[in-house]
Motif scaffolding. Structure first.
Motif, PDB file in Angstrom:
ATOM      1  N   PRO A 129       0.827  -1.216   0.000  1.00 45.09           N
ATOM      2  CA  PRO A 129       0.000   0.000   0.000  1.00 45.09           C
ATOM      3  C   PRO A 129       0.860   1.266   0.000  1.00 45.09           C
ATOM      4  O   PRO A 129       1.999   1.266   0.463  1.00 45.09           O
ATOM      5  CB  PRO A 129      -0.763  -0.124   1.328  1.00 45.09           C
ATOM      6  CG  PRO A 129       0.185  -0.859   2.226  1.00 45.09           C
ATOM      7  CD  PRO A 129       0.936  -1.820   1.340  1.00 45.09           C
ATOM      8  N   ALA A 130       0.307   2.343  -0.506  1.00 42.51           N
ATOM      9  CA  ALA A 130       1.015   3.630  -0.552  1.00 42.51           C
ATOM     10  C   ALA A 130       0.621   4.481   0.661  1.00 42.51           C
ATOM     11  O   ALA A 130       0.104   5.590   0.534  1.00 42.51           O
ATOM     12  CB  ALA A 130       0.699   4.354  -1.853  1.00 42.51           C
ATOM     13  N   VAL A 131       0.887   3.957   1.860  1.00 41.06           N
ATOM     14  CA  VAL A 131       0.509   4.618   3.121  1.00 41.06           C
ATOM     15  C   VAL A 131       1.663   4.483   4.116  1.00 41.06           C
ATOM     16  O   VAL A 131       2.586   3.693   3.899  1.00 41.06           O
ATOM     17  CB  VAL A 131      -0.767   3.981   3.704  1.00 41.06           C
ATOM     18  CG1 VAL A 131      -1.960   4.182   2.780  1.00 41.06           C
ATOM     19  CG2 VAL A 131      -0.555   2.490   3.977  1.00 41.06           C
ATOM     20  N   PRO A 132       1.620   5.220   5.246  1.00 41.49           N
ATOM     21  CA  PRO A 132       2.677   5.067   6.259  1.00 41.49           C
ATOM     22  C   PRO A 132       2.654   3.681   6.889  1.00 41.49           C
ATOM     23  O   PRO A 132       1.603   3.026   6.960  1.00 41.49           O
ATOM     24  CB  PRO A 132       2.329   6.150   7.295  1.00 41.49           C
ATOM     25  CG  PRO A 132       1.438   7.102   6.605  1.00 41.49           C
ATOM     26  CD  PRO A 132       0.671   6.300   5.605  1.00 41.49           C
ATOM     27  N   GLY A 133       3.816   3.261   7.370  1.00 42.32           N
ATOM     28  CA  GLY A 133       3.874   1.979   8.066  1.00 42.32           C
ATOM     29  C   GLY A 133       5.280   1.429   8.147  1.00 42.32           C
ATOM     30  O   GLY A 133       6.266   2.119   7.893  1.00 42.32           O
ATOM     31  N   GLY A 192      12.009  -1.787   8.001  1.00 41.60           N
ATOM     32  CA  GLY A 192      12.112  -0.383   7.603  1.00 41.60           C
ATOM     33  C   GLY A 192      10.826   0.367   7.863  1.00 41.60           C
ATOM     34  O   GLY A 192       9.759  -0.230   8.001  1.00 41.60           O
ATOM     35  N   LYS A 193      10.940   1.680   7.940  1.00 38.13           N
ATOM     36  CA  LYS A 193       9.782   2.554   8.134  1.00 38.13           C
ATOM     37  C   LYS A 193       9.530   3.333   6.854  1.00 38.13           C
ATOM     38  O   LYS A 193      10.426   3.481   6.020  1.00 38.13           O
ATOM     39  CB  LYS A 193      10.047   3.526   9.277  1.00 38.13           C
ATOM     40  CG  LYS A 193      11.235   4.441   9.008  1.00 38.13           C
ATOM     41  CD  LYS A 193      11.558   5.314  10.174  1.00 38.13           C
ATOM     42  CE  LYS A 193      12.773   6.191   9.902  1.00 38.13           C
ATOM     43  NZ  LYS A 193      14.008   5.433   9.624  1.00 38.13           N
ATOM     44  N   ALA A 194       8.321   3.854   6.697  1.00 38.11           N
ATOM     45  CA  ALA A 194       8.021   4.582   5.472  1.00 38.11           C
ATOM     46  C   ALA A 194       6.818   5.493   5.647  1.00 38.11           C
ATOM     47  O   ALA A 194       5.879   5.164   6.368  1.00 38.11           O
ATOM     48  CB  ALA A 194       7.749   3.593   4.334  1.00 38.11           C
ATOM     49  N   VAL A 195       6.865   6.629   4.967  1.00 42.61           N
ATOM     50  CA  VAL A 195       5.673   7.468   4.824  1.00 42.61           C
ATOM     51  C   VAL A 195       4.775   6.850   3.763  1.00 42.61           C
ATOM     52  O   VAL A 195       3.557   6.908   3.843  1.00 42.61           O
ATOM     53  CB  VAL A 195       6.074   8.907   4.415  1.00 42.61           C
ATOM     54  CG1 VAL A 195       4.842   9.778   4.234  1.00 42.61           C
ATOM     55  CG2 VAL A 195       6.998   9.519   5.451  1.00 42.61           C
ATOM     56  N   ASN A 196       5.412   6.242   2.752  1.00 41.05           N
ATOM     57  CA  ASN A 196       4.713   5.544   1.681  1.00 41.05           C
ATOM     58  C   ASN A 196       5.404   4.185   1.517  1.00 41.05           C
ATOM     59  O   ASN A 196       6.510   4.100   0.978  1.00 41.05           O
ATOM     60  CB  ASN A 196       4.807   6.374   0.390  1.00 41.05           C
ATOM     61  CG  ASN A 196       4.101   5.727  -0.783  1.00 41.05           C
ATOM     62  OD1 ASN A 196       4.166   4.521  -0.985  1.00 41.05           O
ATOM     63  ND2 ASN A 196       3.435   6.540  -1.581  1.00 41.05           N
TER      64      ASN A 196
END
Length: 455
Positions: free
Chosen positions: A195-199, A214-218
């Motif tokens: 998905p193109a979401v934080p997580g 890893g962490k991501a905004v997207n």
């Protein structure tokens, strides 16, 4: 035209290793039309375990050319052809690195016979070159030598060409296709499902063990970035060899993703995470009762299963704070472990200690002062909630800090009142606190005061 390549090397990544042998077969789609093969002096010793695997020894390479000596021939034979190899990104990274060192700018479309075999011959228990040759009855000679493995890869590629009824090769070569950059053992479906979401996302190895968090905004965009470019370092090469699966956890906000990443790294201890795996050098101020009934304050390294009164990064920082409390509340230096020798209590001399160390002050009187000191410290530790958007429209995200320590986070219904903190806590997941997490939260709270609710 296809350039089917195999190399032998001194190690696993191009930035610190060298090529010891290279074989190239130029294939026109029907037959081999040109070949190139050479041992290569890597400019470094060949490790013994690699000598044992390949049979290539330092003595064999003494008269071999260095890569720069044959770079022109290799460049000319590769230029304009599609680069084909088993685990293609490994071979490609080495060849590109060595050509660039020799002064040649080169890049090529790539095909990976591991990825293609998974699509054209699904269901095999293993897609290593040796196992594929056994499954498909391909003769393979001179195993773990560039010439023998490249010749076997030619026969494998010919079987792929003749059985590719669904256009796997065409799809892999299509402009914008992810097939050329994805790790050999990672099905493209995992990338499509992100998905193109934080997580937070997880890379798993063949045994399903998490090897990177890893962490991501997207999430989708961040994961894709791992596979872009030709980084020759060990981190990316480790990914390319060992990633078989990707999973993820969605969070409502970037801050929650940062916090969850830190928690998961400490919990899973993944092989390829570096920065947050170091043990935090942190101290805590603790209270316990001795056999005589006196409450004692002690500054020690942080204990996992004991509640601290106060945390600090440096021992001297905690000691200075403890000295202040001793003076302010007339506590005993010896009972607070600020003095451990056999000399009279220095607090008696300074008239701050009222004799608890000599049993001149009763436990009841002394313990009241200790409890007053603890209450004073705790009164200066903030408790607050950070509210933000939720994953669902009818929920909001909630991060709870209690008396200066991270308690946990989660999601609560939008209409819920926040006057009962125990009800709020019951809806959150409690997580371990850490200096790094509190630093993240405090930074965010300072910049977003409108989202902070004190209690």
């Amino acid at each position: 035209m296809y350039a089917i390549v195999d190399i032998e090397t001194t190690g696993g990544h191009a930035s610190a290793s060298g090529i010891t042998e290279i074989a190239i077969f130029i294939h026109d789609g029907e037959k081999v039309v040109q070949t190139f093969h050479s041992l290569v002096d890597p400019g470094m010793p060949v490790p013994r375990h690699i000598q044992a695997l390949t049979g290539i020894t330092d003595e064999m390479l003494e008269q071999a050319p260095q890569f720069k000596d044959i770079a022109k021939d290799i460049f000319e034979i590769l230029e304009g052809n599609i680069f084909v190899a088993h685990h293609v990104n490994f071979d490609y990274s080495f060849v590109k690195h060595e050509l660039e060192r020799a002064g040649y700018s080169w890049q090529s479309k790539k095909l990976c016979t591991v990825r293609l075999s998974r699509k054209v011959f699904p269901g095999f228990p293993s897609y290593s070159l040796g196992n594929l040759c056994r499954q498909l009855e391909i003769p393979i000679e001179n195993r773990h030598r560039a010439g023998g493995d490249a010749a076997a890869t030619v026969l494998l590629f010919e079987k792929i060409l003749s059985n590719d009824t669904n256009g796997a090769i065409e799809l892999a070569l299509k402009a914008g296709s992810r097939e050329q950059v994805l790790p050999a053992n990672l099905p493209a479906a995992y990338l499509l499902d992100l998905p193109a979401v934080p997580g937070v996302y997880y890379f798993h190895n063949e045994k399903d063990k998490v090897i990177y968090v890893g962490k991501a905004v997207n999430i989708k965009k961040r994961v894709q970035s791992h596979f872009v470019g030709t980084n020759i370092g060990p981190q990316r090469q480790g990914f390319l060899r060992n990633i078989y699966k990707i999973t993820y956890q969605v969070t409502a906000t970037e801050l929650m993703a940062f916090i969850l990443e830190s928690i998961e790294i400490k919990r899973l201890w993944p092989e390829y995470n570096r920065a947050q795996k170091r043990v935090e050098a942190k101290y805590g101020l603790y209270c316990f009762e001795d056999q005589q009934g006196y409450l004692r304050l002690a500054l020690e390294r942080k204990r996992k299963h004991m509640k601290q009164i106060l945390g600090c990064n440096l021992y001297i920082e905690g000691r200075n704070r403890l000295i202040q409390l001793v003076k302010q509340f007339n506590l005993c230096h010896k009972l607070c472990y600020l003095q451990s020798d056999l000399q009279p209590c220095s607090g008696r001399k300074e008239q701050t200690c009222e004799g608890a160390c000599e049993k001149l002050e009763s436990p009841g009187s002394y313990n009241k002062k200790v409890l007053d000191a603890i209450a004073f410290v705790e009164s200066g530790l903030q408790s607050y909630i950070i509210l933000d958007q939720g994953i669902r429209l009818d929920h909001k995200s909630c991060i709870l800090v209690e008396k200066g320590s991270f308690y946990g986070m989660g999601y609560i219904p939008k209409e819920d009142a926040l006057d009962d903190i125990e009800t709020v806590k019951s809806q959150l997941i409690q997580y371990p606190d850490s200096e790094y997490i509190m630093h993240l939260i405090q930074q965010y709270a300072n910049l977003h005061t409108n989202q902070v609710i004190q209690y």
